[in-house]
Write an enzyme that holds these catalytic residues in place. Sequence first.
Site, PDB file in Angstrom:
ATOM      1  N   GLU A  51      -9.773 -34.843 -19.860  1.00 43.83           N
ATOM      2  CA  GLU A  51      -9.157 -33.535 -20.138  1.00 43.83           C
ATOM      3  C   GLU A  51      -9.309 -32.613 -18.931  1.00 43.83           C
ATOM      4  OE1 GLU A  51      -7.235 -32.862 -22.561  1.00 43.83           O
ATOM      5  OE2 GLU A  51      -7.661 -34.715 -23.674  1.00 43.83           O
ATOM      6  N   GLY A  84     -13.919 -45.320 -23.580  1.00 41.69           N
ATOM      7  CA  GLY A  84     -13.084 -46.203 -24.383  1.00 41.69           C
ATOM      8  C   GLY A  84     -12.326 -45.471 -25.466  1.00 41.69           C
ATOM      9  N   GLY A  85     -12.462 -45.966 -26.701  1.00 44.65           N
ATOM     10  CA  GLY A  85     -11.669 -45.452 -27.805  1.00 44.65           C
ATOM     11  C   GLY A  85     -10.443 -46.321 -28.023  1.00 44.65           C
ATOM     12  N   ASN A  87      -7.170 -45.741 -28.098  1.00 44.96           N
ATOM     13  CA  ASN A  87      -6.008 -45.577 -27.221  1.00 44.96           C
ATOM     14  C   ASN A  87      -6.259 -46.054 -25.791  1.00 44.96           C
ATOM     15  OD1 ASN A  87      -4.489 -44.475 -29.312  1.00 44.96           O
ATOM     16  ND2 ASN A  87      -5.275 -42.420 -28.905  1.00 44.96           N
ATOM     17  N   GLU A 127     -12.563 -51.125 -27.510  1.00 47.46           N
ATOM     18  CA  GLU A 127     -12.011 -51.679 -28.752  1.00 47.46           C
ATOM     19  C   GLU A 127     -10.884 -52.656 -28.429  1.00 47.46           C
ATOM     20  OE1 GLU A 127     -11.295 -48.596 -31.697  1.00 47.46           O
ATOM     21  OE2 GLU A 127     -12.944 -47.448 -30.894  1.00 47.46           O
ATOM     22  N   TYR A 128     -11.218 -53.953 -28.424  1.00 45.20           N
ATOM     23  CA  TYR A 128     -12.529 -54.584 -28.534  1.00 45.20           C
ATOM     24  C   TYR A 128     -12.571 -55.714 -27.506  1.00 45.20           C
ATOM     25  CZ  TYR A 128     -12.021 -52.490 -33.147  1.00 45.20           C
ATOM     26  OH  TYR A 128     -11.765 -51.619 -34.166  1.00 45.20           O
ATOM     27  N   ASP A 200     -12.645 -46.977 -41.618  1.00 48.20           N
ATOM     28  CA  ASP A 200     -11.321 -47.617 -41.409  1.00 48.20           C
ATOM     29  C   ASP A 200     -11.262 -49.007 -42.045  1.00 48.20           C
ATOM     30  OD1 ASP A 200     -10.666 -45.344 -39.972  1.00 48.20           O
ATOM     31  OD2 ASP A 200     -11.176 -46.233 -38.046  1.00 48.20           O
ATOM     32  N   TRP A 347     -18.495 -39.538 -36.996  1.00 49.30           N
ATOM     33  CA  TRP A 347     -17.195 -39.455 -36.329  1.00 49.30           C
ATOM     34  C   TRP A 347     -16.342 -38.524 -37.174  1.00 49.30           C
ATOM     35  CZ3 TRP A 347     -15.576 -40.692 -31.638  1.00 49.30           C
ATOM     36  CH2 TRP A 347     -14.203 -40.484 -31.379  1.00 49.30           C
TER      37      TRP A 347
END
Length: 376
Positions: A51, A84-85, A87, A127-128, A200, A347
């Site tokens: 950002e 990571g994450g 996206n 992931e992952y 999830d 989270w």
Amino acid sequence: MKRICYFVNWAQYRKGNGKHTYTEIDPELCSHVIIAFVAMTEDSHQLKATEWNDEDTETTVGVYSHVTDLKIKHPALKVMLAIGGWNFGTEKMSAMLATKSTRTVFVNDVVRFLRTRNFDGFDLDFEYPARRGSPPEDKGRFALLCKELREKFEEEAEQTSKPRLLLSAAVGCGKSTMDAAYDVPELAKYLDWIGLMSYDMEYSSKGVTKHHSALFPREDEPAGDKKLCIEWVVNYWMTKGAPAEKLVVGMAFYGKSFTLRSAAKHSVGDPKSGPGLQGPITITAGFMAYFEVCAGLKDGWTRSWIDTQKVPYAYNNTQWIGYDDAESMKEKAIWAASKGLGGWMVWDLAMDDFGAHYCGLGKYPLLHALNDNTPR
Ligand SMILES: *[C@@H]1O[C@H](CO)[C@@H](O)[C@H](O)[C@H]1NC(C)=O
């Protein structure tokens, strides 16, 4: 027990009462704050802020510094950075993991990046490994990366006489992902903790409503669906060689929603036709922040409790959502402590009713419920 709080650098863009910035962090309610996410340069395997206001400039103080500065008044707090994450994908991860020399470039850059910004540790949220386009070899290479990071962190601590940088990972909880991606005994050896993304998990084999982060299975679920709950995931990691004290349970501050086939059939396990409608602030189909659920409950949604699973759901006409509230957070915190686990991670901070605008329960009602039921 560790009380780990994810802070996301994109909730600053939400509108109205959904806007969440570093000023909202309550360091009394977290032992560790992890900023999500940092990214990587295209080919040079180095860290890169995501950002515009993450980093300091000549004239402004960035979010990284604002959050690490919380340690001045709260010296026990640890502030970490996550890479990571979802996206982020796997392409840059795989390129970095590929050889000893690319991993070494990355490892050295991680130490430089963290130390020059006053961070206390690093969290791997790829992931992952060996999934989503990442080759099968990445399972072993990811374990090697953990080993090489840990060894470098120890060596650096010795050289500088600073406390060693912490190392953790957030890991997926579907059985096929766990089997493909993680060499559990190796990860348990090198990571300070393993953060289970135990949410999830709402996909059912039958096309019916299912809670995404239930503590326990339902008696009337198919056998495969019974694996999609926190208890099963924790036990599976333990049978694969993770000690209880290294496991950290993921706590969801959001719900996963469906559109029902019929408004008359609105229980858990009833037929669904697709994702639920988006919330007014998070604007994502199939998903709502806890504070958006509170707004719905105030406006007439009906809450129900799944007693076997120790979690609530709510419905209105053809809309159905499985979510968490103070009651389910209490159940989960007490259960995690009774299992001797390392702690919990949330989270994320921005999806609790952090400003006490929606639920009428004060600021951070979910985070308070967890803290109130966690031994220190
Ligand atoms: C509940 O459902 C009705 C019918 O679809 C809708 O008009 C109303 O806005 C919904 N209420 C809330 C709080 O979403």
